[in-house]
Motif scaffolding. Structure first.
Motif, PDB file in Angstrom:
ATOM      1  N   LEU A 128      -1.198   4.687 -15.551  1.00  0.00           N
ATOM      2  CA  LEU A 128      -2.378   5.632 -15.082  1.00  0.00           C
ATOM      3  C   LEU A 128      -1.767   7.189 -15.424  1.00  0.00           C
ATOM      4  O   LEU A 128      -2.787   7.746 -15.899  1.00  0.00           O
ATOM      5  CB  LEU A 128      -2.665   5.580 -13.663  1.00  0.00           C
ATOM      6  N   GLU A 129      -0.671   7.812 -15.347  1.00  0.00           N
ATOM      7  CA  GLU A 129      -0.495   8.863 -15.632  1.00  0.00           C
ATOM      8  C   GLU A 129      -0.203   9.135 -17.012  1.00  0.00           C
ATOM      9  O   GLU A 129      -0.881  10.017 -17.467  1.00  0.00           O
ATOM     10  CB  GLU A 129       1.140   9.075 -14.821  1.00  0.00           C
ATOM     11  N   TRP A 130       0.212   8.346 -17.625  1.00  0.00           N
ATOM     12  CA  TRP A 130       0.225   8.152 -19.401  1.00  0.00           C
ATOM     13  C   TRP A 130      -1.185   8.213 -19.847  1.00  0.00           C
ATOM     14  O   TRP A 130      -1.352   9.086 -20.670  1.00  0.00           O
ATOM     15  CB  TRP A 130       0.978   6.991 -19.789  1.00  0.00           C
ATOM     16  N   GLU A 131      -2.092   7.524 -19.343  1.00  0.00           N
ATOM     17  CA  GLU A 131      -3.533   7.447 -19.940  1.00  0.00           C
ATOM     18  C   GLU A 131      -4.093   8.716 -19.372  1.00  0.00           C
ATOM     19  O   GLU A 131      -5.142   9.213 -20.294  1.00  0.00           O
ATOM     20  CB  GLU A 131      -4.196   6.092 -19.165  1.00  0.00           C
ATOM     21  N   SER A 132      -3.944   9.350 -18.172  1.00  0.00           N
ATOM     22  CA  SER A 132      -4.297  10.696 -17.782  1.00  0.00           C
ATOM     23  C   SER A 132      -4.201  11.552 -18.984  1.00  0.00           C
ATOM     24  O   SER A 132      -5.010  12.420 -19.071  1.00  0.00           O
ATOM     25  CB  SER A 132      -3.819  11.344 -16.607  1.00  0.00           C
ATOM     26  N   LYS A 133      -2.811  11.675 -19.280  1.00  0.00           N
ATOM     27  CA  LYS A 133      -2.489  12.763 -20.278  1.00  0.00           C
ATOM     28  C   LYS A 133      -3.474  12.618 -21.564  1.00  0.00           C
ATOM     29  O   LYS A 133      -3.562  13.516 -22.013  1.00  0.00           O
ATOM     30  CB  LYS A 133      -1.015  12.434 -20.629  1.00  0.00           C
ATOM     31  N   LEU A 134      -3.749  11.344 -22.050  1.00  0.00           N
ATOM     32  CA  LEU A 134      -4.437  10.870 -23.266  1.00  0.00           C
ATOM     33  C   LEU A 134      -5.878  11.254 -22.877  1.00  0.00           C
ATOM     34  O   LEU A 134      -6.596  11.804 -23.760  1.00  0.00           O
ATOM     35  CB  LEU A 134      -4.507   9.721 -23.656  1.00  0.00           C
ATOM     36  N   PHE A 135      -6.406  10.775 -22.011  1.00  0.00           N
ATOM     37  CA  PHE A 135      -7.925  10.610 -21.762  1.00  0.00           C
ATOM     38  C   PHE A 135      -8.460  11.574 -20.573  1.00  0.00           C
ATOM     39  O   PHE A 135      -9.599  11.883 -20.499  1.00  0.00           O
ATOM     40  CB  PHE A 135      -8.326   9.101 -20.978  1.00  0.00           C
ATOM     41  N   GLY A 136      -7.893  12.418 -19.936  1.00  0.00           N
ATOM     42  CA  GLY A 136      -8.054  13.535 -19.041  1.00  0.00           C
ATOM     43  C   GLY A 136      -7.986  12.645 -17.459  1.00  0.00           C
ATOM     44  O   GLY A 136      -7.652  11.555 -17.489  1.00  0.00           O
ATOM     45  N   PRO A 137      -8.288  13.399 -16.589  1.00  0.00           N
ATOM     46  CA  PRO A 137      -8.151  12.926 -15.351  1.00  0.00           C
ATOM     47  C   PRO A 137      -8.561  11.460 -14.977  1.00  0.00           C
ATOM     48  O   PRO A 137      -9.659  11.242 -15.168  1.00  0.00           O
ATOM     49  CB  PRO A 137      -8.636  13.899 -14.374  1.00  0.00           C
ATOM     50  N   TYR A 138      -7.470  10.944 -14.297  1.00  0.00           N
ATOM     51  CA  TYR A 138      -7.973   9.479 -13.885  1.00  0.00           C
ATOM     52  C   TYR A 138      -9.343   9.597 -12.696  1.00  0.00           C
ATOM     53  O   TYR A 138      -9.283  10.651 -11.948  1.00  0.00           O
ATOM     54  CB  TYR A 138      -6.839   9.015 -12.850  1.00  0.00           C
ATOM     55  N   PRO A 139     -10.433   8.991 -13.127  1.00  0.00           N
ATOM     56  CA  PRO A 139     -11.707   9.172 -12.512  1.00  0.00           C
ATOM     57  C   PRO A 139     -11.641   9.093 -11.011  1.00  0.00           C
ATOM     58  O   PRO A 139     -12.916   9.333 -10.363  1.00  0.00           O
ATOM     59  CB  PRO A 139     -12.726   8.453 -13.212  1.00  0.00           C
ATOM     60  N   TYR A 140     -10.857   8.124 -10.455  1.00  0.00           N
ATOM     61  CA  TYR A 140     -10.875   7.534  -8.927  1.00  0.00           C
ATOM     62  C   TYR A 140      -9.766   8.192  -7.982  1.00  0.00           C
ATOM     63  O   TYR A 140      -8.675   8.797  -8.686  1.00  0.00           O
ATOM     64  CB  TYR A 140     -11.257   6.298  -8.930  1.00  0.00           C
ATOM     65  N   GLN A 143       0.864  -1.160   0.054  1.00  0.00           N
ATOM     66  CA  GLN A 143      -0.147  -0.013   0.018  1.00  0.00           C
ATOM     67  C   GLN A 143       0.849   1.145   0.077  1.00  0.00           C
ATOM     68  O   GLN A 143       1.823   1.276   0.832  1.00  0.00           O
ATOM     69  CB  GLN A 143      -0.801  -0.057   1.336  1.00  0.00           C
ATOM     70  N   PHE A 144       0.426   2.166  -0.640  1.00  0.00           N
ATOM     71  CA  PHE A 144       1.061   3.547  -0.830  1.00  0.00           C
ATOM     72  C   PHE A 144       0.283   4.520  -1.448  1.00  0.00           C
ATOM     73  O   PHE A 144      -0.704   4.131  -1.999  1.00  0.00           O
ATOM     74  CB  PHE A 144       2.629   3.353  -1.426  1.00  0.00           C
ATOM     75  N   THR A 145       0.674   5.873  -1.116  1.00  0.00           N
ATOM     76  CA  THR A 145      -0.216   6.985  -1.430  1.00  0.00           C
ATOM     77  C   THR A 145       0.655   7.731  -2.528  1.00  0.00           C
ATOM     78  O   THR A 145       1.886   7.959  -2.027  1.00  0.00           O
ATOM     79  CB  THR A 145      -0.610   7.760  -0.457  1.00  0.00           C
ATOM     80  N   THR A 146       0.297   7.966  -3.694  1.00  0.00           N
ATOM     81  CA  THR A 146       1.074   8.837  -4.924  1.00  0.00           C
ATOM     82  C   THR A 146       1.311  10.084  -4.223  1.00  0.00           C
ATOM     83  O   THR A 146       0.481  10.600  -3.609  1.00  0.00           O
ATOM     84  CB  THR A 146       0.770   8.614  -6.180  1.00  0.00           C
ATOM     85  N   ARG A 147       2.194  10.824  -5.114  1.00  0.00           N
ATOM     86  CA  ARG A 147       2.322  12.539  -4.812  1.00  0.00           C
ATOM     87  C   ARG A 147       1.044  13.081  -5.119  1.00  0.00           C
ATOM     88  O   ARG A 147       0.938  14.070  -4.668  1.00  0.00           O
ATOM     89  CB  ARG A 147       3.589  12.847  -5.537  1.00  0.00           C
ATOM     90  N   ASP A 148       0.259  12.415  -5.971  1.00  0.00           N
ATOM     91  CA  ASP A 148      -1.136  12.931  -6.324  1.00  0.00           C
ATOM     92  C   ASP A 148      -2.008  12.861  -5.331  1.00  0.00           C
ATOM     93  O   ASP A 148      -3.309  13.004  -5.550  1.00  0.00           O
ATOM     94  CB  ASP A 148      -1.467  12.770  -7.859  1.00  0.00           C
ATOM     95  N   GLY A 149      -1.843  11.923  -4.315  1.00  0.00           N
ATOM     96  CA  GLY A 149      -2.579  11.635  -3.210  1.00  0.00           C
ATOM     97  C   GLY A 149      -3.817  10.262  -3.775  1.00  0.00           C
ATOM     98  O   GLY A 149      -4.729   9.966  -3.173  1.00  0.00           O
ATOM     99  N   LEU A 150      -3.190   9.701  -4.690  1.00  0.00           N
ATOM    100  CA  LEU A 150      -3.881   8.391  -5.242  1.00  0.00           C
ATOM    101  C   LEU A 150      -3.512   7.198  -4.346  1.00  0.00           C
ATOM    102  O   LEU A 150      -2.547   6.928  -3.956  1.00  0.00           O
ATOM    103  CB  LEU A 150      -3.355   8.315  -6.517  1.00  0.00           C
ATOM    104  N   HIS A 151      -4.496   6.551  -3.625  1.00  0.00           N
ATOM    105  CA  HIS A 151      -4.207   5.604  -2.714  1.00  0.00           C
ATOM    106  C   HIS A 151      -4.072   4.315  -3.559  1.00  0.00           C
ATOM    107  O   HIS A 151      -5.056   3.640  -4.374  1.00  0.00           O
ATOM    108  CB  HIS A 151      -5.437   5.276  -1.846  1.00  0.00           C
ATOM    109  N   VAL A 152      -2.958   3.534  -3.470  1.00  0.00           N
ATOM    110  CA  VAL A 152      -2.671   2.443  -4.329  1.00  0.00           C
ATOM    111  C   VAL A 152      -2.681   1.399  -3.255  1.00  0.00           C
ATOM    112  O   VAL A 152      -2.108   1.411  -2.257  1.00  0.00           O
ATOM    113  CB  VAL A 152      -1.516   2.675  -5.149  1.00  0.00           C
ATOM    114  N   TYR A 153      -3.364   0.286  -3.662  1.00  0.00           N
ATOM    115  CA  TYR A 153      -3.397  -1.114  -3.003  1.00  0.00           C
ATOM    116  C   TYR A 153      -3.307  -2.399  -3.659  1.00  0.00           C
ATOM    117  O   TYR A 153      -4.158  -2.477  -4.690  1.00  0.00           O
ATOM    118  CB  TYR A 153      -4.683  -1.110  -2.057  1.00  0.00           C
ATOM    119  N   ASN A 154      -2.087  -2.731  -3.710  1.00  0.00           N
ATOM    120  CA  ASN A 154      -1.981  -4.013  -4.534  1.00  0.00           C
ATOM    121  C   ASN A 154      -1.991  -5.249  -3.613  1.00  0.00           C
ATOM    122  O   ASN A 154      -1.503  -5.335  -2.677  1.00  0.00           O
ATOM    123  CB  ASN A 154      -0.682  -3.968  -5.138  1.00  0.00           C
ATOM    124  N   ALA A 155      -2.423  -6.293  -4.063  1.00  0.00           N
ATOM    125  CA  ALA A 155      -2.640  -7.682  -3.650  1.00  0.00           C
ATOM    126  C   ALA A 155      -2.456  -8.657  -4.565  1.00  0.00           C
ATOM    127  O   ALA A 155      -2.826  -8.795  -5.711  1.00  0.00           O
ATOM    128  CB  ALA A 155      -3.937  -8.029  -3.035  1.00  0.00           C
TER     129      ALA A 155
END
Ligand code: ARG
Ligand code: ZN
Length: 459
Positions: A266-278, A234-246
């Motif tokens: 997700l960062e690459w996709e955000s540049k293409l598609f707009g802000p990550y929705p979650y 688990q970690f939180t990115t600099r952008d405040g995204l809560h990441v949880y991997n299992a």
């Protein structure tokens, strides 16, 4: 519900005296058993919208037994003397509407509820369902397992298109989106992973309870409660995204280097598609060899084995296309799969792999007899075909042809606007075509007609 029907409803019911006169012509006060999807007629239900699901589950992987309580907070979209939920298998041990016991009966996948007093149109109400049993997956028209799929150390839980009803009572159609609180108790040593943010984890008396919250609206099929013996990170990115991997340790060697790339994907996709929705993200990598697919469970896709990078890109792209912008009909599935597949092509193109043009050309070279041309992606014909090659590959080809026609800048603007305008909502193929025409200023009817709807290989 189509607008025309609703309007008739209002006209007929408003004058009270008229209703009495018309008698039998009064609107049905029973919610329909389906949401009106031609491919899955019993999926979802009519007459209400679920705003929130509160699910409290206790799962014992040893016996395969599940005990659950579901509290649905819903709003009646019509007067309701009776309404349906979808629930497949399991035993209902109690059901209340508000604080009052309600009558219910089971009829296949329909759980038919008759509240003590009729619900008024527009009324918010709660339905509490207590249930238990050994959940089992359903078999989809394409032959794959779907829903609560037991594994050797827990359960792989994925519900597209039908399986949500194998583990909770639901309005089981993507037309209806809701927020979720999912609390799962499992034996200590097991991990239960769901959607959204982990609010808390607590161990007592040999059991651990995980409390998950999915605040943004979610279609029932995108809910998960996957259980296993996982390595958790688990970690939180600099952008405040809560990441949880299992990750299942048996998959860790292959999965770790791929899953590590999720934030950058997700960062690459955000540049293409707009802000990550979650506000949450992550990956669930299970070891479930009998499943055979991955699913874009909201915020946190679930993989039946270690994914390759292309699959991770695909499931991540679904967070925009399919999860945030949802289908209103399974027939439009290319809006999910064609888009996620095209994201894979774009990723390869921009990361030293094949250009999208090359991938397109290779596919287009396939002979007219190839399965790729078996049916048109905009009209797969039945639920058995919604995950067929034409939906993914020819769906992506359709986007490539669109890109060629309107140019890269406008193409990306179309994708971004689509994701932005329908964020946390729904979109139809007709709306996408209209948007593409509007932003490009071109008449694209022939292009879409050919690539989405014409049978056989387009020439
Ligand atoms: N949406 C998933 C994906 O493309 C596929 C789900 C397949 N489900 C099924 N029941 N066949 O990643
Ligand atoms: Zn997909």
């Amino acid at each position: 519900m189509p607008k025309a029907v609703r309007r008739t409803f209002v006209l007929v019911t408003t004058p009270v005296a008229l209703v009495a006169l018309l008698g039998a012509a009064a609107p049905p006060s029973q919610g329909s058993s389906g949401a009106g999807d031609p491919y899955f007629p019993l999926a979802g239900n009519g007459g209400y919208h679920v705003g929130h699901y509160g699910l409290t589950l206790d799962y014992d992987p040893g016996s395969g037994h599940l005990a659950g309580t579901a509290v649905l907070t819903a709003r009646a979209s019509q007067r309701l003397t009776r309404f349906d939920l979808d629930l497949n298998g399991l035993t209902v041990t109690g059901l209340t509407v508000g604080h009052t016991k309600a009558a219910f009966r089971r009829d296949g996948q329909e759980l038919v509820v008759t509240p003590k007093r009729a619900l008024r149109k527009g009324e918010w109400f709660t339905v509490t369902v207590a249930y238990k049993g050994k959940p089992a997956p359903v078999t989809d028209p394409d032959g794959s397992l779907d829903g609560w799929i037991p594994t050797d150390d827990g359960a792989f839980v994925a519900g597209e298109p039908q399986g949500a009803m194998t583990w909770f009572p639901a309005n089981n159609h993507p037309k209806d989106k809701s927020s979720y609180d999912i609390t799962i108790t499992v034996p200590k040593g097991h991990t239960a992973v769901s959607n959204g943010v982990l609010l808390g984890e607590r161990t007592a008396h040999g059991k651990t309870t995980f409390r998950w919250r999915q605040s943004e609206p979610m279609a029932a099929y995108l809910a998960t409660a996957t259980v296993g013996k996982f390595k958790v990170q688990q970690f939180t990115t600099r952008d405040g995204l809560h990441v949880y991997n299992a990750i299942d340790p048996r998959e860790a060697a292959a999965a770790t280097p791929v899953v590590k790339q999720l934030p950058s994907v997700l960062e690459w996709e955000s540049k293409l598609f707009g802000p990550y929705p979650y506000r949450a993200a992550g990956s669930i990598v299970d070891h479930a060899p009998n499943v055979g697919y991955a699913l874009e469970t909201q915020t946190r896709p679930v993989y039946d084995r270690a994914p390759d990078l292309s699959t991770l890109v695909h499931e991540s792209a679904h967070q925009w296309f399919g999860d945030s912008v949802s289908l209103t009909s399974w027939k439009d599935i290319w809006l999910n799969e064609g888009f996620a597949t095209y994201a894979e092509w774009l990723y390869a193109e921009q990361h030293g792999g094949d250009s999208a043009q090359k991938t397109f050309d290779e596919l287009y070279a396939k002979p007219a007899s190839d399965g790729l041309w078996e049916f048109p992606p905009g009209d797969p014909g039945s639920g058995a075909n919604i995950f067929g090659t034409p939906v993914y590959a020819r769906g992506a080809m359709t986007l490539h042809v669109l890109r060629e026609a309107v140019g890269d800048r406008t193409f990306l603007r179309i994708l971004r606007t689509w994701a932005g305008e329908h964020r946390d909502g729904h979109g139809t193929t007709a709306q996408f075509v209209a948007l593409a025409e509007h932003l490009s200023g071109k008449n694209l009817d022939k292009l879409f007609q050919t690539w989405l709807y014409a049978p056989g290989k387009p020439n």
